[in-house]
Motif scaffolding. Structure first.
Motif, short mmCIF file in Angstrom:
data_model
loop_
_atom_site.label_atom_id
_atom_site.label_comp_id
_atom_site.label_asym_id
_atom_site.label_seq_id
_atom_site.Cartn_x
_atom_site.Cartn_y
_atom_site.Cartn_z
N UNK A 21 -3.95 -1.93 3.01
CA UNK A 21 -3.65 -0.96 4.07
C UNK A 21 -2.17 -0.94 4.42
N UNK A 22 -1.65 0.28 4.62
CA UNK A 22 -0.27 0.44 5.07
C UNK A 22 -0.14 1.76 5.83
N UNK A 27 -2.08 -5.62 15.23
CA UNK A 27 -2.56 -6.46 14.14
C UNK A 27 -1.61 -7.64 13.97
N UNK A 28 -2.03 -8.63 13.19
CA UNK A 28 -1.12 -9.72 12.83
C UNK A 28 -0.09 -9.21 11.84
N UNK A 37 0.85 -1.19 0.00
CA UNK A 37 0.00 0.00 0.00
C UNK A 37 0.87 1.22 0.00
N UNK A 38 0.40 2.28 0.63
CA UNK A 38 1.19 3.51 0.78
C UNK A 38 0.72 4.20 2.05
N UNK A 77 -8.49 -4.77 3.85
CA UNK A 77 -8.05 -5.47 5.05
C UNK A 77 -6.73 -6.19 4.73
N UNK A 78 -5.65 -5.83 5.42
CA UNK A 78 -4.33 -6.35 5.04
C UNK A 78 -4.23 -7.87 5.23
N UNK A 79 -4.80 -8.39 6.29
CA UNK A 79 -4.72 -9.84 6.48
C UNK A 79 -5.43 -10.57 5.35
#
Length: 533
Positions: free
Chosen positions: A444-445, A515-516, A416-417, A474-476
């Motif tokens: 997401x970042x 978060x994970x 992401x950014x 959702x990053x996961x």
């Protein structure tokens, strides 16, 4: 192991004002009869104030309520800019209302002021430390961890400050800033001395140099790795020239400069490095053909040269040539570009008189959290690579290396950014990844105060035509989808999980919820266990 924290000196506001006046910073104690007020320690965060502290009021988002909180926790005085400050001329009056009975040290430049008084407040810990500062667009964290691993093999316990971790022997936590603000930096140096350590390894960011976070910090070694475009935005560096000039300032405060001759703009780097008392150069042989394409004059013969570079099952191997001697090194990390990083760590270690047996032992077993972490599937067809790569130079280097080392595999990238900074990344990262990747998943970042959906949409709009891409906020879920896509690829796949490494926090708004990590998810999905401690 517990440590006894040595008491900080009790300084008066008048003594601080005198220090600043001697450094060409205007400083006035208000009211004038408060010059004898004594303080111990300082803080820039109202939540961490301790009794007796000087509290620093700084930043565009600063609110007078922060000062009220600091005073409630025991701050005995505060520092702020005067009414002539262009940033917030009404701030001094608002602070006086928030804490009417608290004396102030009013200065002409609060950034410079807090950096100049912090050494005295923390009892000049730099006098007892060897400090190695590392800068560059990519590789700072890797070199820092390589050097610390080498020093550990030599029986030297070193502190580390950087984008991954802060460990000063007293405090240890996941970092939020690469280079902390001056009050925090000097506290960590003081803690290092209290912990019985005598070495500090630190990443030095362009922001840390531009905004005087490291002002007055004497570096025994300043290591300059490389330069590329990054952190170009209205709130960081308006141009590449400003970014580059900020990086070069590191040589103004070092004894020995260590420079990678494979760096772009090498002539300008070498010219700036002349301000150091001593210059040490290095180069990896795989860079020779492309080294310094912009150099008009022949480059100096490197003091450290890496030759006979090859990939191994364990990582990489190469020979180091130093002063006519040759030493074989095995590096426990993948990625040909890590030879440059290892060579920089070796040069710094040799300047600290560390022997090659200890260097070899340290590099053979080095682990950099979140850097080139390899997580294979059970059958070896899919390889997840977790890495902190997050800018154009690190993307280009990583993708090119992966294409060369894993030919024929499908390449899937997740990134992401960040919100509120480094705006150029939203254009150059999709363009760079699009030259190599078969599928890009935007996610997401650390969005901070921006919407993840908006950031991902901007990234997607800059994806080269014909490159498959998805937006999964959702990053996961994004990581799991990428690995599933890789497992479904008949030719096998390399899944690149980029920018977050093994971080366990996301910057959302003003918070950092847990978060994970990408690494944990990859191990969970691919069935790999964590390495033995």
């Amino acid at each position: 192991m517990s440590h006894v924290i040595s008491p900080l000196p009790a300084l008066t506001l008048g003594e601080l004002a005198d220090i600043l006046s001697g450094q060409d910073v205007d400083a006035v104690v208000e009211p004038a009869d408060a010059r004898d007020v004594r303080l111990r320690g300082m803080s820039i965060d109202s939540r961490t104030v301790e009794p007796g502290n000087l509290f620093v009021c700084k930043g565009a988002a600063f609110r007078p309520a922060f000062l009220s909180s600091a005073v409630e926790l025991g701050a005995v005085a505060f520092m702020c800019e005067g009414a002539s400050s262009p940033a917030c001329p009404s701030l001094p009056a608002a602070l006086s209302q928030a804490a009417p009975d608290t004396p102030a040290l009013v200065v002409s430049n609060v950034r410079r002021a807090m950096a100049l008084v912090a050494p005295a407040i923390y009892d000049h810990p730099e006098r007892e430390l060897t400090i190695c500062g590392i800068t560059g667009t990519k590789g700072k964290s890797t070199v820092a961890y390589m050097l610390r691993s080498i020093m550990a093999a030599a029986g030297v316990d070193a502190s580390i400050l950087g984008s991954i971790e802060t460990d000063d022997g007293i405090q240890r936590f996941e970092s939020h800033n690469t280079t902390p603000e001056a009050p925090d930096l000097w506290r960590h140096l003081h803690n290092t001395v209290d912990a019985g350590r005598r070495h500090m390894i630190m990443e030095v960011s362009s922001q840390g140099l531009k905004y005087d976070r490291v002002l007055g910090l004497p570096l025994s070694i300043a290591c300059f790795l490389n330069i590329g475009r990054d952190h170009i935005s209205s709130v960081e560096h308006p141009t590449f020239e400003d970014y580059f000039a900020s990086k070069l300032r590191i040589f103004e405060q070092c004894d020995t400069a260590v420079v990678n001759l494979g760096c772009d703009h090498i002539e300008q780097v070498l010219a700036s490095a002349q301000s150091a008392r001593r210059l040490i150069t290095l180069r990896a042989s795989h860079d020779q053909a492309a080294a310094a394409p912009d150099a008009a004059a022949p480059l100096p013969t490197p003091d450290f040269l890496a030759e006979n570079i090859s990939s191994t099952a364990a990582g990489l191997s190469f020979d180091v040539v130093e002063q006519g001697g040759r030493h074989h090194v095995t590096l426990g990390m993948a990625g040909l570009f890590n030879v440059d990083n290892a060579l920089a760590a070796i040069a710094c270690a040799r300047l600290m008189s560390i022997s090659y047996p200890d260097i070899c032992a340290g590099l053979a077993h080095v682990r950099v959290p979140g850097r080139m972490e390899l997580v294979p599937s059970a059958d070896g067809r899919v390889l997840a690579i977790v890495d902190y790569a997050h800018n154009e130079l690190s993307f280009e280097t990583l993708f090119r290396s992966v294409t060369k080392e894993y030919p024929g595999r499908r390449i899937i990238a997740v990134f992401g950014a960040p919100g509120g900074k480094a705006q150029e990344r939203r254009r150059v990262l999709p363009e760079t990844a699009g030259n190599y990747a078969d599928l890009i998943i935007y996610t997401e970042e650390d969005p901070a105060h921006e919407r993840v959906e908006d950031i991902c949409a901007e990234l997607a709009s800059n994806t080269p035509e014909g490159v498959a891409h998805l937006e999964i906020y959702d990053r996961e879920q994004a990581v799991r989808r990428a690995i599933d896509e890789g497992l479904a690829a008949p030719e096998g796949a390399v899944v690149l999980l980029l920018a977050k490494g093994d971080e366990t926090r996301q910057h959302r708004g003003d918070d950092y919820p847990e978060v994970k990590s990408d690494l944990a998810i990859a191990r969970e999905v691919l069935g790999a266990s964590s390495p033995q401690a």
